[in-house]
Design a protein around this motif. Structure first.
Motif, short mmCIF file in Angstrom:
data_model
loop_
_atom_site.label_atom_id
_atom_site.label_comp_id
_atom_site.label_asym_id
_atom_site.label_seq_id
_atom_site.Cartn_x
_atom_site.Cartn_y
_atom_site.Cartn_z
N VAL A 124 50.22 36.04 42.44
CA VAL A 124 48.46 35.02 42.82
C VAL A 124 49.12 34.57 44.01
O VAL A 124 49.50 33.71 44.32
N TRP A 239 45.99 38.89 36.21
CA TRP A 239 45.49 38.68 37.81
C TRP A 239 46.14 40.07 38.63
O TRP A 239 47.23 40.74 37.96
N ASN A 311 39.85 39.71 39.14
CA ASN A 311 39.80 39.01 39.16
C ASN A 311 38.98 37.98 39.51
O ASN A 311 40.03 36.48 38.87
#
Ligand SMILES: [Ca+2]
Length: 411
Positions: A124, A239, A311
C-alpha cells in the motif's frame, strides 16, 4: 424572560430533578446487574478471564454524556430528517483538505524509512496510509476524549445496537488482557474507535500490527504500529499493489451516469473508447488504474466524475462512504505531488430540500422494488442510479442526483 417565567422554570427544574436523579440511579443499578448477567458470560465465552473482567469493570458507571444513548424503556432518538440535505462540496473544503496535505507531506519525509518498509510489507503506498492517518486522527494529534471500556459498555447497555457494542466491549477487554495497552491509555473516540487509526476493537484484534517489534500492538503511541496497521488492514481487504485509487475525468454527455458503481466494472479500454479522458490530460490507459475501471460520481452530473480502480472500494471498507474514500485518495495524490490543488470540476449540487424529502423519495422507489441501498435520506451510488433511471424513463435530463423537483416526484 419575565420574572414569573423564570420562577416557573425554577419550580419545574426543582420538581423534575429528584425524579431524574432517581431514574439514573436505578439505571446504574440495572447496568451493574447487566455487567454480571450479560457482559461477563459473553466475555468468558471468548476467553476473557474473571480477574481481567473484575479488574476492568469494578466500579464502572455509565457515561451519560455520550450522544445517541437510549436508556432502558426509552425510544431511540430520531434521525433529524428536517435537516437540509448537504452538498458533497463541504466535505472537500480546503480548510479540511489543506492541513492533511501540508502536514502529510512533512510526515512522509519524517517517517520515510518506516513507510517504505510498510509499503514493501503490504503493497500500500505511503501517501494513502498517511492520508488515512491524517483523516482519522489528525496524525495522532487529536486527543481521544474517552475511556474505551466505559464508552463501549455504555453503548452495549443502552444504544440502538447493543449486540454489536457488546462484541466490541468484549474485544476491548481481550486487548487489555493481552497486555497491549494499559487501561488508562486505552482511549477512544465518542463512538469507541481506538487510537490513531481509529479501529473498533474487533478490527484491532484482526488487523492491528506490532511493527516496531516491542511485542505490543500499540496504535495509541507507536507511529510504526499505526502506519503498519492501516497498511495491513487495506492489504487484508484486497488492496491491489501498483493501482492508483482513481482519476478525475471528463465524462462525455454520451456516457450515462447510470453506469456508475462497483457492480458495473468495464475494461479501461472501453471507457477510453467512449471518450472518457483524464482532466489532467493524457490517456486513461496511462494512469495506472489496472485493467478495470468503475465510474464514480458523488454528486452525479453536478460535480467531478472519476474512473476508479478496485482500490477505491477497498478504501470504502475502511469507512463506508464515497466521500471518505475520495477525500483520502485525493489527499494522497496531493501529498505525493501527483495533484496540486482541488478537483478541476466544481461541485454544483442542487440544494433546497431536506434529508427527509430524499428519504420519502427512496421509500417510494423501494415500494416499486427498486434497490436504493436503504431509505436513509443519504445518496449513495444505488440511489444515484435509481434517480438517473427514473429521469431517463420520464424524459428528463439525466443527472443521477436529487433536486427539488426530483425528490417531490421521483418514485
Ligand atoms: Ca509495537
Amino acid at each position: 424572560m419575565t420574572l414569573a417565567r423564570i420562577f416557573l422554570l425554577l419550580l419545574l427544574t426543582l420538581a423534575c430533578f429528584p425524579a431524574f436523579a432517581a431514574d439514573r440511579a436505578a439505571t446504574e443499578r440495572q447496568f451493574s446487574a447487566w455487567l454480571s448477567s450479560t457482559a461477563w458470560p459473553a466475555a468468558r465465552a471468548t476467553g476473557v478471564s474473571e480477574s481481567t473482567f473484575r479488574r476492568e469493570t469494578a466500579g464502572l458507571s455509565l457515561d451519560w454524556n455520550l450522544p445517541g444513548i437510549v436508556a432502558p424503556g426509552e425510544r431511540p432518538p430520531e434521525v433529524n430528517y428536517q435537516a437540509e440535505f448537504k452538498s458533497p462540496a463541504d466535505y472537500f473544503a480546503e480548510k479540511y483538505m489543506a492541513p492533511v496535505v501540508r502536514s502529510g507531506q512533512g510526515l512522509m519525509r519524517e517517517w520515510s524509512k518506516t513507510l517504505a518498509s510498510v509499503e514493501t510489507a503490504y503493497g500500500v503506498p505511503a501517501s494513502i496510509i498517511v492520508a488515512i492517518w491524517g483523516r482519522e486522527s489528525g496524525f495522532g494529534r487529536v486527543a481521544l476524549p474517552k475511556d474505551a471500556v466505559r464508552t463501549l459498555a455504555t453503548k452495549a447497555f443502552m444504544s440502538d445496537r447493543p449486540a454489536l457494542f457488546l462484541d466490541e466491549l468484549v474485544a476491548a477487554l481481550k486487548i487489555l488482557q493481552d497486555g497491549h495497552i494499559q487501561r488508562a491509555e486505552m482511549k477512544s473516540s465518542w463512538a469507541g474507535a481506538l487510537g490513531q487509526p481509529q479501529f473498533m476493537p474487533g478490527k484491532y484484534l484482526g488487523f492491528a500490527v506490532d511493527f516496531d517489534g516491542d511485542g505490543k500492538r500499540d496504535i495509541w503511541r507507536s507511529v510504526p504500529d499505526t502506519l503498519a496497521s492501516i497498511g495491513y488492514y487495506l492489504k487484508a481487504h484486497g488492496w491491489q499493489p501498483g493501482a492508483r485509487w482513481g482519476v478525475e475525468v471528463e465524462l462525455p454527455a454520451s456516457v450515462s451516469c447510470t453506469l456508475e458503481g462497483p457492480e458495473k466494472p468495464r475494461p479501461i479500454a472501453d471507457w477510453e473508447r467512449d471518450g472518457v479522458r483524464p482532466v489532467s490530460g493524457g490517456r486513461l490507459s496511462e494512469k495506472k488504474l489496472g485493467q478495470t475501471g468503475y465510474l464514480m460520481q458523488p454528486a452525479g452530473r453536478h460535480g467531478p466524475a472519476f474512473i476508479v480502480s478496485w482500490n477505491f472500494y477497498v478504501l470504502k471498507l475502511y469507512n463506508e462512504s464515497d466521500l471518505y474514500a475520495s477525500f483520502v485518495g485525493h489527499a494522497a495524490d496531493r501529498i505525493a505531488g501527483r495533484e496540486s490543488g482541488p478537483f478541476v470540476t466544481r461541485w454544483q449540487a442542487p440544494s433546497g430540500f431536506s434529508r427527509g424529502a430524499v428519504r420519502q423519495m427512496q421509500l417510494r422507489m423501494e415500494s416499486r422494488g427498486v434497490d436504493v441501498g436503504g431509505a436513509d435520506g443519504l445518496v449513495g451510488f444505488k440511489t444515484r442510479i435509481a434517480i438517473g433511471e427514473w429521469q431517463r424513463a420520464n424524459g428528463l435530463p439525466v443527472t443521477c442526483f436529487p433536486d427539488v423537483q426530483t425528490v417531490k416526484r421521483a418514485g
